[in-house]
Scaffold this active site. Structure first.
Site, PDB file in Angstrom:
ATOM      1  N   TRP A 181       0.861  -1.181   0.000  1.00 27.42           N
ATOM      2  CA  TRP A 181       0.000   0.000   0.000  1.00 27.42           C
ATOM      3  C   TRP A 181       0.899   1.233   0.000  1.00 27.42           C
ATOM      4  O   TRP A 181       1.802   1.341   0.830  1.00 27.42           O
ATOM      5  CB  TRP A 181      -0.938   0.057   1.211  1.00 27.42           C
ATOM      6  CG  TRP A 181      -1.643   1.373   1.253  1.00 27.42           C
ATOM      7  CD1 TRP A 181      -2.652   1.785   0.424  1.00 27.42           C
ATOM      8  CD2 TRP A 181      -1.335   2.494   2.099  1.00 27.42           C
ATOM      9  NE1 TRP A 181      -2.990   3.089   0.708  1.00 27.42           N
ATOM     10  CE2 TRP A 181      -2.205   3.544   1.722  1.00 27.42           C
ATOM     11  CE3 TRP A 181      -0.414   2.710   3.130  1.00 27.42           C
ATOM     12  CZ2 TRP A 181      -2.184   4.782   2.355  1.00 27.42           C
ATOM     13  CZ3 TRP A 181      -0.389   3.955   3.746  1.00 27.42           C
ATOM     14  CH2 TRP A 181      -1.275   4.971   3.363  1.00 27.42           C
ATOM     15  N   GLU A 220      -2.986  -2.918  -2.616  1.00 22.75           N
ATOM     16  CA  GLU A 220      -4.141  -2.341  -1.907  1.00 22.75           C
ATOM     17  C   GLU A 220      -4.503  -0.973  -2.455  1.00 22.75           C
ATOM     18  O   GLU A 220      -3.707  -0.042  -2.426  1.00 22.75           O
ATOM     19  CB  GLU A 220      -3.813  -2.233  -0.410  1.00 22.75           C
ATOM     20  CG  GLU A 220      -4.947  -1.636   0.418  1.00 22.75           C
ATOM     21  CD  GLU A 220      -4.628  -1.550   1.910  1.00 22.75           C
ATOM     22  OE1 GLU A 220      -3.483  -1.889   2.297  1.00 22.75           O
ATOM     23  OE2 GLU A 220      -5.513  -1.143   2.678  1.00 22.75           O
ATOM     24  N   LYS A 222      -7.021   2.540  -2.726  1.00 24.44           N
ATOM     25  CA  LYS A 222      -7.625   3.456  -1.760  1.00 24.44           C
ATOM     26  C   LYS A 222      -8.348   4.578  -2.495  1.00 24.44           C
ATOM     27  O   LYS A 222      -7.977   4.930  -3.619  1.00 24.44           O
ATOM     28  CB  LYS A 222      -6.532   4.036  -0.846  1.00 24.44           C
ATOM     29  CG  LYS A 222      -7.060   4.851   0.310  1.00 24.44           C
ATOM     30  CD  LYS A 222      -6.001   5.022   1.393  1.00 24.44           C
ATOM     31  CE  LYS A 222      -6.531   5.941   2.485  1.00 24.44           C
ATOM     32  NZ  LYS A 222      -5.658   5.979   3.650  1.00 24.44           N
ATOM     33  N   ASP A 253      -9.755  -3.083   1.181  1.00 25.22           N
ATOM     34  CA  ASP A 253      -9.879  -2.534   2.529  1.00 25.22           C
ATOM     35  C   ASP A 253     -11.271  -1.913   2.620  1.00 25.22           C
ATOM     36  O   ASP A 253     -11.653  -1.099   1.774  1.00 25.22           O
ATOM     37  CB  ASP A 253      -8.773  -1.483   2.761  1.00 25.22           C
ATOM     38  CG  ASP A 253      -8.797  -0.893   4.160  1.00 25.22           C
ATOM     39  OD1 ASP A 253      -9.869  -0.456   4.611  1.00 25.22           O
ATOM     40  OD2 ASP A 253      -7.731  -0.846   4.810  1.00 25.22           O
ATOM     41  N   HIS A 256     -11.767   1.848   2.147  1.00 23.80           N
ATOM     42  CA  HIS A 256     -11.149   2.500   0.990  1.00 23.80           C
ATOM     43  C   HIS A 256     -12.075   2.695  -0.196  1.00 23.80           C
ATOM     44  O   HIS A 256     -11.634   2.728  -1.345  1.00 23.80           O
ATOM     45  CB  HIS A 256      -9.908   1.706   0.565  1.00 23.80           C
ATOM     46  CG  HIS A 256      -8.785   1.813   1.549  1.00 23.80           C
ATOM     47  ND1 HIS A 256      -7.502   1.402   1.277  1.00 23.80           N
ATOM     48  CD2 HIS A 256      -8.752   2.326   2.804  1.00 23.80           C
ATOM     49  CE1 HIS A 256      -6.740   1.619   2.329  1.00 23.80           C
ATOM     50  NE2 HIS A 256      -7.478   2.178   3.269  1.00 23.80           N
ATOM     51  N   HIS A 280      -8.771  -6.298   4.082  1.00 19.08           N
ATOM     52  CA  HIS A 280      -8.487  -5.512   5.269  1.00 19.08           C
ATOM     53  C   HIS A 280      -9.847  -5.184   5.853  1.00 19.08           C
ATOM     54  O   HIS A 280     -10.504  -4.233   5.427  1.00 19.08           O
ATOM     55  CB  HIS A 280      -7.709  -4.238   4.934  1.00 19.08           C
ATOM     56  CG  HIS A 280      -6.230  -4.442   4.916  1.00 19.08           C
ATOM     57  ND1 HIS A 280      -5.332  -3.413   4.789  1.00 19.08           N
ATOM     58  CD2 HIS A 280      -5.494  -5.568   5.031  1.00 19.08           C
ATOM     59  CE1 HIS A 280      -4.094  -3.904   4.822  1.00 19.08           C
ATOM     60  NE2 HIS A 280      -4.171  -5.210   4.956  1.00 19.08           N
ATOM     61  N   ASP A 288     -12.219   6.867   6.078  1.00 18.53           N
ATOM     62  CA  ASP A 288     -11.405   5.690   6.387  1.00 18.53           C
ATOM     63  C   ASP A 288     -10.887   5.799   7.819  1.00 18.53           C
ATOM     64  O   ASP A 288      -9.691   5.891   8.056  1.00 18.53           O
ATOM     65  CB  ASP A 288     -10.245   5.637   5.377  1.00 18.53           C
ATOM     66  CG  ASP A 288      -9.379   4.394   5.558  1.00 18.53           C
ATOM     67  OD1 ASP A 288      -9.893   3.387   6.071  1.00 18.53           O
ATOM     68  OD2 ASP A 288      -8.195   4.445   5.173  1.00 18.53           O
ATOM     69  N   ASP A 290     -10.922   3.727  10.342  1.00 22.40           N
ATOM     70  CA  ASP A 290     -10.296   2.549  10.957  1.00 22.40           C
ATOM     71  C   ASP A 290     -10.766   2.286  12.382  1.00 22.40           C
ATOM     72  O   ASP A 290      -9.960   2.026  13.275  1.00 22.40           O
ATOM     73  CB  ASP A 290      -8.753   2.652  10.896  1.00 22.40           C
ATOM     74  CG  ASP A 290      -8.231   2.444   9.484  1.00 22.40           C
ATOM     75  OD1 ASP A 290      -8.448   1.368   8.930  1.00 22.40           O
ATOM     76  OD2 ASP A 290      -7.614   3.382   8.928  1.00 22.40           O
ATOM     77  N   ASP A 320      -7.671  -4.357   9.629  1.00 24.10           N
ATOM     78  CA  ASP A 320      -6.995  -3.056   9.574  1.00 24.10           C
ATOM     79  C   ASP A 320      -7.818  -2.018  10.309  1.00 24.10           C
ATOM     80  O   ASP A 320      -8.708  -1.400   9.740  1.00 24.10           O
ATOM     81  CB  ASP A 320      -6.758  -2.637   8.114  1.00 24.10           C
ATOM     82  CG  ASP A 320      -5.827  -1.436   8.021  1.00 24.10           C
ATOM     83  OD1 ASP A 320      -5.347  -0.976   9.073  1.00 24.10           O
ATOM     84  OD2 ASP A 320      -5.581  -0.968   6.895  1.00 24.10           O
TER      85      ASP A 320
HETATM   86  C1  RNT Z   1      -3.966   2.774   4.722  1.00 23.02           C
HETATM   87  C2  RNT Z   1      -4.084   1.323   4.421  1.00 23.02           C
HETATM   88  C3  RNT Z   1      -2.994   0.448   4.952  1.00 23.02           C
HETATM   89  C4  RNT Z   1      -2.552   0.822   6.341  1.00 23.02           C
HETATM   90  C5  RNT Z   1      -1.568  -0.138   6.938  1.00 23.02           C
HETATM   91  C6  RNT Z   1      -0.925   0.386   8.163  1.00 23.02           C
HETATM   92  O1  RNT Z   1      -5.096   3.474   4.430  1.00 23.02           O
HETATM   93  O2  RNT Z   1      -5.325   0.849   4.854  1.00 23.02           O
HETATM   94  O3  RNT Z   1      -3.372  -0.873   4.867  1.00 23.02           O
HETATM   95  O4  RNT Z   1      -3.639   0.958   7.205  1.00 23.02           O
HETATM   96  O5  RNT Z   1      -0.666  -0.511   5.983  1.00 23.02           O
HETATM   97 ZN    ZN Z   2      -5.645  -1.290   4.754  1.00 15.54          ZN
END
Ligand code: RNT
Ligand code: ZN
Length: 411
Positions: A181, A220, A222, A253, A256, A280, A288, A290, A320
C-alpha cells in the site's frame, strides 16, 4: 457438551444446519491480526513520529506498546483470548534490531526475533513494506514520485520486503502475503494523472520482477487519505487491473471506498478474475477512520459472501483498524472475535435452502429465512466454540481484558 449447546444444536439441526461442521470450518480460518493496532502505527525504527501518509491514529489511552517485547507480550495476551490459530501481519517499520537500517537497507536478520517468536507461538506471518512515516514520503509520493532517485529508494524497499516475506514464508512453511500500500496522491487536482499512474505501474513492475517462492504479492487500493483528497494514484481501478494482469492478490480494505459502497458485493465480482483476495476488514465512519470492527451488518455481509460464494479458501482475511482511545489489546480481541462470530453466523445459515429459494425467484421465502434465522441461538454455538478452545466469553472475558489493560497502564 453443555445443555445450552445441546439444545441449540438440535434447533439448528431442525433447520438442516450442522453445528459441528460449522465449528470445524470456523476453526480452520486463520485471521491475520495486524501488529499496528498495538502501538498506534508508530513502529520501532530509530525515529519517532506520526503515521503520516494520510492515515491517523487518534487518542491517548495509556498502554501503547513501546518496544517489540511489549508488543509481543500484548499479542500473546490477545491471541490467548481468541479461539483458533491465527497469523500476525507485520509492517516493515516494526523491525526488531539494534541496527538502524534505512528502509532500503532492511534485511531478514532485522526481523529474526519476530520469526523465532512466531514459530514458537505457532503463528503464521504476513508482511507489509512501509511506504509512509519517512522523509522520502513527505510529499505523499513514493513509487510514483517524479524523481527517479526517490522511486528507486522505494523500489529497493519493496524488493527487500518481498525477500523478507519469502524468508518468513519459508520459516513458517506457508506463504506469507506481502501487501503493498502506498500513500501516493495529490491534495489538489493533478493535471497528469496518467504520468503518475504510469510511474506507479513501472515501479511496481520493477519491484515484483524477482520470483520469491514463499510469498504472495498483494496490492491495496484506496479512495483518498488526509492531504490526498483530489487523487489517489493507486485507485481501485488501477489495482484491479494491475492484480489481474500480474496475478497478484487484490487487497480490498473496507474503508477505501465511497461510504455507501458495499465492499462485500465486490468479492464475487473480483473473484471471477483473481485467484486470491486479501481483505483488510475495517470499519470506516464517515471516512477511512479505521474503527474497531463491530458485529454489524457490514461485517456480517462480508462473512456471508465469503461463505456463500465459497471464497474462504482463496481469501486471506486481514484486519486493519487502530483506535488509540481504548485498550489496544481489547481492540484486537473484540475486533478479531467479531470477524469470527460473523463467519460462524454465516456458516450456521441454511445456505442451500436460501440459494434454492433465490434461484426459484421465491424472494418471499428468502426474506422469511434470512430474518427468522437471526433468532436462532448462534450465541450458544459461539460459547461452545470458545469453551472448546479454552478461551473466555462474557463476564470472564470482560475481566480478563480489563485486568490486562490495567496491568499495562503504567507504560
Ligand atoms: C492505509 C491502508 C494500509 C494501512 C496499513 C498500516 O489506508 O489501509 O493498509 O492501514 O498498511
Ligand atoms: Zn488497509
Amino acid at each position: 457438551m453443555s445443555a445450552l449447546y445441546d439444545t441449540a444444536r438440535q434447533t439448528f439441526a431442525d433447520w438442516g444446519v450442522d453445528t459441528e461442521a460449522a465449528m470445524a470450518r470456523l476453526a480452520e480460518v486463520s485471521i491475520s491480526m495486524h501488529c499496528w493496532q498495538g502501538d498506534d502505527v508508530v513502529g520501532f525504527e530509530a525515529k519517532t513520529g506520526a503515521s503520516g501518509g494520510g492515515i491517523q491514529a487518534t487518542g491517548n489511552h495509556p498502554g501503547r506498546a513501546r518496544t517489540p517485547a511489549e508488543l509481543r507480550a500484548d499479542l500473546e495476551f490477545a491471541y490467548a483470548q481468541i479461539p483458533g490459530s491465527h497469523r500476525l501481519n507485520l509492517h516493515a517499520m516494526y523491525m526488531d534490531t539494534d541496527a538502524t537500517p534505512d528502509r532500503d537497507e532492511i534485511e531478514v536478520a532485522h526481523f529474526a526475533p519476530w520469526i523465532d517468536w512466531a514459530t514458537d507461538q505457532n503463528l503464521g506471518l504476513d508482511f507489509n513494506p512501509t511506504f509512509f512515516a519517512h522523509a522520502k514520503a513527505d510529499d505523499n509520493l513514493t513509487l510514483s514520485h517524479p524523481d527517479q532517485g526517490i522511486r528507486d529508494f522505494w523500489i529497493e524497499h519493496g524488493k527487500r520486503s518481498r525477500e523478507i516475506a519469502s524468508a518468513m514464508g519459508a520459516a513458517q512453511g506457508n506463504a506469507c502475503v506481502n501487501n503493498i500500500w502506498v500513500p501516493d496522491g495529490y491534495k489538489d487536482i493533478p493535471v497528469d494523472r496518467m504520468a503518475a499512474r504510469s510511474r506507479l505501474e513501472a515501479s511496481l513492475d520493477a519491484m515484483l520482477v524477482d520470483a520469491q517462492p514463499h510469498m504472495r504479492d498483494a496490492v491495496e487500493s484506496k479512495l483518498f487519505g488526509i492531504g490526498v483528497e483530489a487523487c489517489t494514484v493507486g485507485s481501485h481501478e488501477f489495482y484491479l487491473g494491475y492484480a489481474i494482469r500480474n496475478k497478484t492478490l487484490l487487497c480490498l480494505d473496507m474503508g477505501h471506498f465511497h461510504p455507501t459502497e458495499n465492499v462485500a458485493d465486490k468479492l464475487s465480482a473480483v473473484a471471477l478474475s483473481l485467484d486470491e483476495i486479501l481483505l483488510h476488514v475495517s470499519r470506516p465512519m464517515r471516512w477511512d477512520s479505521d474503527h474497531v470492527i463491530l458485529l454489524n451488518d457490514d461485517i456480517f455481509a462480508m462473512a456471508q459472501e465469503l461463505v456463500f460464494a465459497d471464497l474462504l479458501d482463496r481469501t486471506r482475511i486481514g484486519l486493519d483498524f487502530f483506535d488509540a482511545t481504548i485498550s489496544r489489546t481489547a481492540a484486537w480481541v473484540i475486533g478479531t472475535r467479531n470477524m469470527q462470530k460473523a463467519l460462524l453466523r454465516a456458516l450456521l445459515m441454511p445456505r442451500e435452502e436460501l440459494q434454492t429459494a433465490e434461484a426459484a425467484l421465491d424472494y418471499t421465502k428468502r426474506l422469511i429465512l434470512t430474518e427468522e434465522v437471526k433468532d436462532l441461538p448462534a450465541s450458544a454455538i459461539w460459547q461452545e466454540f470458545c469453551d472448546r478452545h479454552s478461551v473466555p466469553t462474557g463476564l470472564a472475558l470482560s475481566s480478563a481484558l480489563g485486568d490486562y489493560d490495567a496491568s499495562v497502564s503504567g507504560r
